[in-house]
Design a protein around this motif. Structure first.
Motif, short mmCIF file in Angstrom:
data_model
loop_
_atom_site.label_atom_id
_atom_site.label_comp_id
_atom_site.label_asym_id
_atom_site.label_seq_id
_atom_site.Cartn_x
_atom_site.Cartn_y
_atom_site.Cartn_z
N ALA A 1 3.42 -6.37 -1.85
CA ALA A 1 1.89 -6.04 -2.34
C ALA A 1 1.31 -4.47 -2.73
O ALA A 1 1.71 -4.01 -2.22
N ALA A 2 0.81 -4.49 -4.09
CA ALA A 2 0.05 -2.43 -3.95
C ALA A 2 -0.82 -2.93 -2.60
O ALA A 2 -1.71 -4.07 -2.59
N THR A 3 -1.01 -1.36 -1.36
CA THR A 3 -2.26 -1.74 -1.08
C THR A 3 -3.46 -1.40 -1.74
O THR A 3 -4.84 -1.67 -1.11
N THR A 4 -3.75 -1.54 -3.18
CA THR A 4 -4.44 -0.78 -3.94
C THR A 4 -5.44 -2.43 -3.66
O THR A 4 -6.70 -2.53 -4.11
N LEU B 1 -3.93 -11.30 6.84
CA LEU B 1 -4.45 -12.63 6.24
C LEU B 1 -3.99 -12.18 4.46
O LEU B 1 -4.37 -11.23 3.66
N VAL B 2 -3.50 -13.67 4.21
CA VAL B 2 -2.49 -12.70 2.88
C VAL B 2 -3.43 -14.45 2.16
O VAL B 2 -3.58 -15.86 2.78
N ILE B 3 -3.89 -14.16 0.51
CA ILE B 3 -4.35 -14.63 -0.28
C ILE B 3 -3.08 -14.83 -1.53
O ILE B 3 -2.95 -14.06 -2.24
N VAL B 4 -2.66 -16.35 -2.16
CA VAL B 4 -1.99 -16.56 -2.76
C VAL B 4 -2.19 -16.85 -4.23
O VAL B 4 -3.27 -18.05 -3.69
N TYR C 1 -0.42 -12.43 -5.27
CA TYR C 1 -0.65 -12.37 -4.18
C TYR C 1 -1.60 -11.13 -3.50
O TYR C 1 -1.46 -9.97 -4.11
N ILE C 2 -2.59 -11.28 -2.47
CA ILE C 2 -3.14 -10.41 -1.33
C ILE C 2 -3.52 -10.40 -0.99
O ILE C 2 -3.25 -11.22 0.21
N GLU C 3 -3.36 -8.86 -0.03
CA GLU C 3 -2.61 -9.03 1.54
C GLU C 3 -3.76 -8.26 1.94
O GLU C 3 -4.14 -7.26 2.08
N LEU C 4 -4.64 -9.21 2.99
CA LEU C 4 -5.37 -7.78 4.52
C LEU C 4 -4.88 -7.59 5.69
O LEU C 4 -5.23 -8.89 5.95
#
Length: 616
Positions: A334-337, A447-450, A601-604
């Motif tokens: 995923a993109a860091t943005t 933490l990953v949100i899909v 998805y977004i990864e934090l």
């Protein structure tokens, strides 16, 4: 009017109309001359958007005093031997300096390493001055003043100072990316100073130079490209599919070190990212093509901005194939943005901490403060007021928490602790499903949100595509063949590609000298405009020697089928279903975005979460 020989000044001014379009064109030609001279340092100074002043200084090999007069004569160059097809320098025409000198006030001061003194020559609107002694360090300084003073009509077509300054900056950055071992400085009263320190010519050094020009975001979201086919080498970096821009201005392409804006390369980049980007978004790319100068013609445009390849199909296929392979090999990423945007959304806004009253007695604050309708101090609304204990200590509200043991969010994804092996995977172990659409997963450090619908949509689409292209596409026979009238050349091109088209379910054959007969069409297309489809294919074959139009139409239908056949938003998933979806995403190329180009998805990172809570 009788035919006559034009004057040398008029000839140079005509050439300037082709080569020198605006101040940025002058900077491009002078910087290329400096690089061809082997400069390790190039300094550019501008004023008035380049119309008042352009000065380019370098520490290159310099120009011998006896060659200064030749340097400003038309078609005199040290960069070209007897073979026009063996061009290994940026410049080769020998037109730039005399063209600039015909429309501006030009001076050249230069000294070679073997010379004790420098020499200088000038041109003022086409009038050449004598060579004279000068003082200078090794290298060359070219100064251009009052651009287009000799052709004032050209000044009417110039944009504002800010726009011209911006165009110059873009040219310098575009060239600097190709020469990471050279230090560039761009300064002047009309701009903020741009400094690009030298790195090195390794892939890592090139990426550091790209980061200097485009920002660290690109290097953090870049995938390396390195591929070779039939003597053509492609290297560089492309962005992950979820890192995009609203236009294609940040797509940089170079052929043998020469910056180009080529429609074939741009089309190949679009084709490579067609499945993973939204229609109105563009990938960020920096690509370097290296090939034998004999198989690419750079002499097709006066400003050398366009090139022509002997085998355009080979180049296009290499770019598309290399980018798609790199995206597949990069795995899920995923993109860091995305994380940065989520961090910004979590942070309390500045308005939450805004002071309610006038600040420092400024009138603007006082006016706004009064306009807000403030009616004086209200103790009941003060944040510093004592707690209202009139109704006791909130026993009723507390009772809801005392009713039984609380379950954590982990309970929704199963009571047992996830296996440590799952925590070590790219998307981790599913912990919860929230709002019946988003899977919350945990890895060892993030933490990953899909988005379950977007993710499953991509998985179904890839499965459909693999099934579609692993065998011949089913076709439907037309009751009556459709005759499509074309030019003889287009009909011949389609006939040459008939076997490839048949694999995609389109059966065609020649029908006289200027037509083709279509007997079968792909079943997936249903009722389609056969005439338009065949003409689109003919146009694409003429441009790129490919039949991707038909493939793209079939892929679009597969994408629609995937959208309607995937897990819908609002469906509750069991823990094992969530984990199975995550594992499939990890195994599927391109699963970082859905068919429409949205992130799946977004990864934090844990470190980012700790910053939000002030732990770091």
């Amino acid at each position: 009017m009788p035919i006559r020989q034009l004057s040398e000044t008029m000839i140079n001014q005509i050439a300037a109309g082709e080569v020198i379009e605006r101040p940025a064109s002058v900077v491009k030609e002078l910087v290329e001359n400096a690089l061809d001279a082997g400069a390790a340092r190039v300094e550019i100074v501008t004023a008035g958007g380049g119309l008042n002043l352009i000065r380019v200084s370098d520490d290159g090999s310099g120009i011998p005093e006896k060659e200064l007069a030749l340097a400003i004569a038309r078609h005199c160059t040290s960069k070209l031997a007897d073979d026009i097809h063996d061009i290994r320098s940026l410049g080769f025409r020998g037109e730039a300096l005399p063209s600039i000198g015909s429309v501006a006030r030009l001076s050249i001061r230069s000294r070679t390493a073997s010379s004790e003194n420098a020499a200088e020559i000038g041109i003022d609107g086409g009038r050449v001055s004598a060579v004279r002694p000068a003082a200078a360090n090794r290298g060359t300084t070219v100064e251009v003043r009052d651009l287009f003073f000799a052709t004032p009509a050209r000044l009417k077509f110039m944009k504002g100072e800010r726009a011209e300054s911006s165009a110059i900056g873009d040219v310098v950055k575009r060239i600097a990316i190709a020469f990471p071992a050279v230090r560039f400085t761009l300064a002047g009263p009309d701009r903020s100073t741009l400094e690009l320190p030298a790195t090195d010519d390794s892939p890592e050094g090139r990426l550091r130079r790209v980061a200097q020009v485009m920002g660290a975001d690109f290097s953090d979201n870049a995938i390396a490209i390195d591929a070779m086919r039939d003597g053509v080498h492609l290297a560089g970096h492309v962005s992950v599919p979820s890192f995009t821009r609203a236009n294609a201005l940040q797509q940089y392409a170079y052929v043998n070190g020469r910056p180009v804006r080529d429609k074939l390369i741009a089309g190949a980049i679009r084709g490579a990212f067609a499945d993973v980007l939204p229609r109105d978004r563009h990938a960020v790319t920096v690509l370097f093509l290296t090939l034998d100068p004999a198989i690419v013609d750079v002499n097709v445009h006066p400003a050398k901005a366009d090139v022509r390849f002997r085998d355009p199909g080979l180049v296009r296929g290499l770019i598309v194939g290399a980018i798609r392979e790199a995206l597949a090999n990069a795995g899920i990423r995923a993109a860091t943005t995305g994380a940065a945007g989520m961090m910004a959304a979590f942070r309390p806004g500045a308005a939450s901490y805004a002071h309610g009253g006038p600040a420092n007695g400024h009138r603007s604050y006082e006016a706004a403060y009064r306009a807000s309708g403030f009616s004086g101090f209200d103790p009941a609304r003060s944040p510093q007021r004592p707690l209202d204990m009139g109704d006791g200590f909130g026993e009723d509200e507390q009772a809801a928490f005392d009713a039984g043991p609380l379950h954590s969010a982990d309970a929704r994804a199963g009571q047992n602790e996830a296996a440590k092996t799952l925590l070590g995977t790219a998307l981790g172990a599913a912990r919860a499903q929230v709002h019946e659409n988003y899977i919350v997963a945990q890895t060892r450090d993030s933490l990953v949100i899909v988005d379950q619908h977007a993710a499953h949509e991509r998985l179904v689409y890839e499965a459909l595509k693999n099934a579609l292209h692993s065998r011949a596409v089913p076709s439907q026979m037309l009751l009556l063949p459709e005759i499509v009238d074309l030019s003889e050349e287009d009909a011949e091109r389609l006939a040459i590609h008939s076997e490839t088209l048949a694999r995609f379910g389109l059966g065609i054959e020649r029908f006289g000298p200027g037509a083709v007969a279509v007997r079968e069409t792909p079943s997936m297309l249903g009722e389609t405009n056969v005439q338009q489809l065949v003409r689109d294919l003919a146009d694409e074959i003429a441009d790129n020697d490919t039949v991707d139009t038909l493939k793209e139409r079939l892929d679009k239908i597969a994408a629609t089928m995937a959208c309607h056949g995937s897990v819908r938003s609002g469906r509750l998933l069991k823990p094992e279903e969530m984990n199975a979806l995550l594992r499939q995403m990890e195994a599927t190329p391109g699963s970082g975005t859905c068919n429409h180009g949205r992130p799946t998805y977004i990864e934090l990172k844990l470190a980012d979460i700790e910053r939000l809570f002030g732990r770091r």
